[in-house]
Design a protein around this motif. Sequence first.
Motif, mmCIF file in Angstrom:
data_model
loop_
_atom_site.group_PDB
_atom_site.id
_atom_site.type_symbol
_atom_site.label_atom_id
_atom_site.label_comp_id
_atom_site.label_asym_id
_atom_site.label_seq_id
_atom_site.Cartn_x
_atom_site.Cartn_y
_atom_site.Cartn_z
ATOM 1 N N VAL A 59 0.849 -1.213 0.000
ATOM 2 C CA VAL A 59 0.000 0.000 0.000
ATOM 3 C C VAL A 59 0.879 1.256 0.000
ATOM 4 O O VAL A 59 0.517 2.289 0.564
ATOM 5 N N HIS A 60 2.017 1.145 -0.680
ATOM 6 C CA HIS A 60 2.976 2.259 -0.744
ATOM 7 C C HIS A 60 3.346 2.785 0.642
ATOM 8 O O HIS A 60 3.513 3.981 0.856
ATOM 9 N N GLY A 87 0.182 12.404 4.545
ATOM 10 C CA GLY A 87 0.841 12.343 5.857
ATOM 11 C C GLY A 87 2.246 11.769 5.758
ATOM 12 O O GLY A 87 3.084 11.995 6.638
ATOM 13 N N GLY A 90 -1.703 8.263 5.804
ATOM 14 C CA GLY A 90 -2.605 7.406 6.564
ATOM 15 C C GLY A 90 -3.297 6.395 5.657
ATOM 16 O O GLY A 90 -3.702 6.723 4.538
ATOM 17 N N ASP A 91 -3.423 5.164 6.144
ATOM 18 C CA ASP A 91 -4.077 4.099 5.364
ATOM 19 C C ASP A 91 -5.576 4.396 5.322
ATOM 20 O O ASP A 91 -6.286 4.307 6.328
ATOM 21 N N GLN A 92 -6.035 4.774 4.111
ATOM 22 C CA GLN A 92 -7.426 5.217 3.978
ATOM 23 C C GLN A 92 -8.424 4.097 4.240
ATOM 24 O O GLN A 92 -9.584 4.355 4.565
ATOM 25 N N SER A 114 -8.949 15.648 4.046
ATOM 26 C CA SER A 114 -8.073 15.727 5.212
ATOM 27 C C SER A 114 -7.190 16.965 5.085
ATOM 28 O O SER A 114 -7.158 17.612 4.034
ATOM 29 N N THR A 151 -2.205 15.520 -0.385
ATOM 30 C CA THR A 151 -3.456 15.124 -1.032
ATOM 31 C C THR A 151 -4.676 15.537 -0.206
ATOM 32 O O THR A 151 -5.810 15.312 -0.629
ATOM 33 N N SER A 189 2.841 6.720 1.932
ATOM 34 C CA SER A 189 1.701 7.359 1.260
ATOM 35 C C SER A 189 0.672 7.896 2.255
ATOM 36 O O SER A 189 -0.490 8.099 1.913
HETATM 37 C C1 2NE Z 1 0.627 7.474 -3.817
HETATM 38 C C2 2NE Z 1 -0.260 7.379 -5.056
HETATM 39 C C3 2NE Z 1 -0.296 8.711 -5.797
HETATM 40 C C4 2NE Z 1 0.374 6.304 -5.969
HETATM 41 O O1 2NE Z 1 -0.442 6.039 -7.077
HETATM 42 P P1 2NE Z 1 -0.192 4.711 -7.970
HETATM 43 O O2 2NE Z 1 -1.193 4.772 -9.085
HETATM 44 O O3 2NE Z 1 1.250 4.585 -8.313
HETATM 45 O O4 2NE Z 1 -0.491 3.477 -7.000
HETATM 46 P P2 2NE Z 1 -1.907 2.968 -6.481
HETATM 47 O O5 2NE Z 1 -2.433 1.942 -7.399
HETATM 48 O O6 2NE Z 1 -2.787 4.103 -6.173
HETATM 49 O O7 2NE Z 1 -1.459 2.305 -5.081
HETATM 50 C C5 2NE Z 1 -1.042 0.958 -4.970
HETATM 51 C C6 2NE Z 1 -1.850 0.314 -3.881
HETATM 52 O O8 2NE Z 1 -1.609 1.010 -2.662
HETATM 53 C C7 2NE Z 1 -2.849 1.450 -2.117
HETATM 54 C C8 2NE Z 1 -3.744 1.637 -3.321
HETATM 55 O O9 2NE Z 1 -5.096 1.639 -2.941
HETATM 56 C C9 2NE Z 1 -3.353 0.426 -4.174
HETATM 57 O O10 2NE Z 1 -3.969 -0.700 -3.637
HETATM 58 P P3 2NE Z 1 -4.568 -1.838 -4.629
HETATM 59 O O11 2NE Z 1 -5.508 -1.139 -5.565
HETATM 60 O O12 2NE Z 1 -3.353 -2.398 -5.335
HETATM 61 O O13 2NE Z 1 -5.226 -2.825 -3.703
HETATM 62 N N1 2NE Z 1 -2.632 2.709 -1.398
HETATM 63 C C10 2NE Z 1 -1.842 3.721 -1.768
HETATM 64 N N2 2NE Z 1 -1.896 4.699 -0.866
HETATM 65 C C11 2NE Z 1 -2.748 4.297 0.089
HETATM 66 C C12 2NE Z 1 -3.238 4.891 1.286
HETATM 67 N N3 2NE Z 1 -2.820 6.101 1.721
HETATM 68 N N4 2NE Z 1 -4.126 4.196 2.020
HETATM 69 C C13 2NE Z 1 -4.534 2.970 1.637
HETATM 70 N N5 2NE Z 1 -4.104 2.374 0.504
HETATM 71 C C14 2NE Z 1 -3.224 3.026 -0.262
HETATM 72 C C15 2NE Z 1 -1.693 6.927 -4.703
HETATM 73 O O14 2NE Z 1 -1.657 5.609 -4.227
HETATM 74 C C16 2NE Z 1 -2.352 7.806 -3.696
HETATM 75 O O15 2NE Z 1 -2.763 8.918 -4.001
HETATM 76 N N6 2NE Z 1 -2.469 7.329 -2.452
HETATM 77 C C17 2NE Z 1 -3.230 7.967 -1.415
HETATM 78 C C18 2NE Z 1 -2.443 9.097 -0.784
HETATM 79 C C19 2NE Z 1 -3.268 9.766 0.297
HETATM 80 O O16 2NE Z 1 -4.234 10.432 0.001
HETATM 81 N N7 2NE Z 1 -2.908 9.597 1.590
HETATM 82 C C20 2NE Z 1 -3.649 10.050 2.714
HETATM 83 C C21 2NE Z 1 -3.501 11.542 2.940
HETATM 84 S S1 2NE Z 1 -4.245 12.123 4.439
HETATM 85 C C22 2NE Z 1 -3.048 11.734 5.629
HETATM 86 O O17 2NE Z 1 -2.153 10.989 5.365
HETATM 87 C C23 2NE Z 1 -3.141 12.304 7.002
HETATM 88 C C24 2NE Z 1 -3.514 13.610 7.226
HETATM 89 O O18 2NE Z 1 -3.795 14.398 6.201
HETATM 90 C C25 2NE Z 1 -3.629 14.112 8.528
HETATM 91 C C26 2NE Z 1 -3.323 13.313 9.589
HETATM 92 C C27 2NE Z 1 -2.905 12.011 9.354
HETATM 93 C C28 2NE Z 1 -2.812 11.503 8.073
#
Ligand code: 2NE
Length: 270
Positions: A30-31, A118, A72-74, A146, A140, A70
């Motif tokens: 999950v990156h 995060g 927090g795990d969404q 968030s 993001t 990447s």
């Molecule tokens: C990182 C990014 C842009 C990569 O995209 P790509 O296309 O290269 O990979 P993909 O297919 O999206 O990711 C591979 C697998 O990892 C999971 C995905 O769902 C996918 O799973 P499968 O489809 O293969 O089953 N994955 C990636 N990031 C994940 C996450 N954060 N949670 C759960 N699963 C995740 C692209 O993956 C992306 O945009 N990821 C999400 C980034 C994100 O929005 N993170 C949360 C921000 S909010 C936060 O962290 C936070 C805060 O704002 C305040 C307090 C605490 C935390």
Amino acid sequence: VTWTPIKEFKEILFSYYQGIAKISINRPQVHNAFTPLTVQEMIEAMDICRNRTDIGVIILTGEGGQAFCSGGDQSVRGHGGYVGDDTVPRLNVLDLQKQIRSIPKPVVAMVAGWAIGGGHVLHVVCDLSIAAENARFGQTGPKVGSFDGGFGASYLARIVGQKKAREIWYLCDQYNAQEALDMGLVNKVVPLEQLESTTLEWCFKMLEKSPLALRMLKSSFNAELDGQAGIQELAGNATLLYYLSEEAKEGKNAFMEKRKPDFSKYPKFP
Ligand code: 2NE
């Protein structure tokens, strides 16, 4: 380089090599998104790093070469925070950020691939960031519902400037390693295969330096930005230095010997 495991965890790897500790998120599928357990384990590892006197520098990274972290795990984001096995929603990554900032040893982010959300903030709060050419940076929050208005906003703005920090948060664009270098967001960019060797080189350079000087510098850099908490940290280090002096020891010795302290021989510097 052969890393020796320090302690077994479920979601991170924690190992040691010649004065350096490496904390690596181990959820590449999950990156390297973090759950409450990942963060709890990182907090415990950081605490061990703080207490072990044979550790001088800490590397923070992620396994797999495709992602640093990447965020927090969404999939476990619930009502009010990220939910672990105990069903309690938490934002414990904020505690980890404070710990990275206040641990009196340099913390180096070793970034390959994604440092997003995060996960981006985690590299931002590290003292130094070394990026591989495949590194990608960004926030993001406003896209996924968030935001991090703490270090994630204010310290980011101190690093890249107000306009750029607002752009990063408002647009949620992604930036490559060269763009990150150009805006002062990372210290160095190297080919992926040189990422660990370069990071180790930087760590060894710091390990050759005076640990107390590095400690004072870290808390001094923090003090200017962190208000009373920053001053408390710097003042704690001033107390540490004072405790090392004969003058301070005279106060303690006099108390223990039930006599009046004699500070007369200690100089009143200009
Ligand atoms: C990182 C990014 C842009 C990569 O995209 P790509 O296309 O290269 O990979 P993909 O297919 O999206 O990711 C591979 C697998 O990892 C999971 C995905 O769902 C996918 O799973 P499968 O489809 O293969 O089953 N994955 C990636 N990031 C994940 C996450 N954060 N949670 C759960 N699963 C995740 C692209 O993956 C992306 O945009 N990821 C999400 C980034 C994100 O929005 N993170 C949360 C921000 S909010 C936060 O962290 C936070 C805060 O704002 C305040 C307090 C605490 C935390």
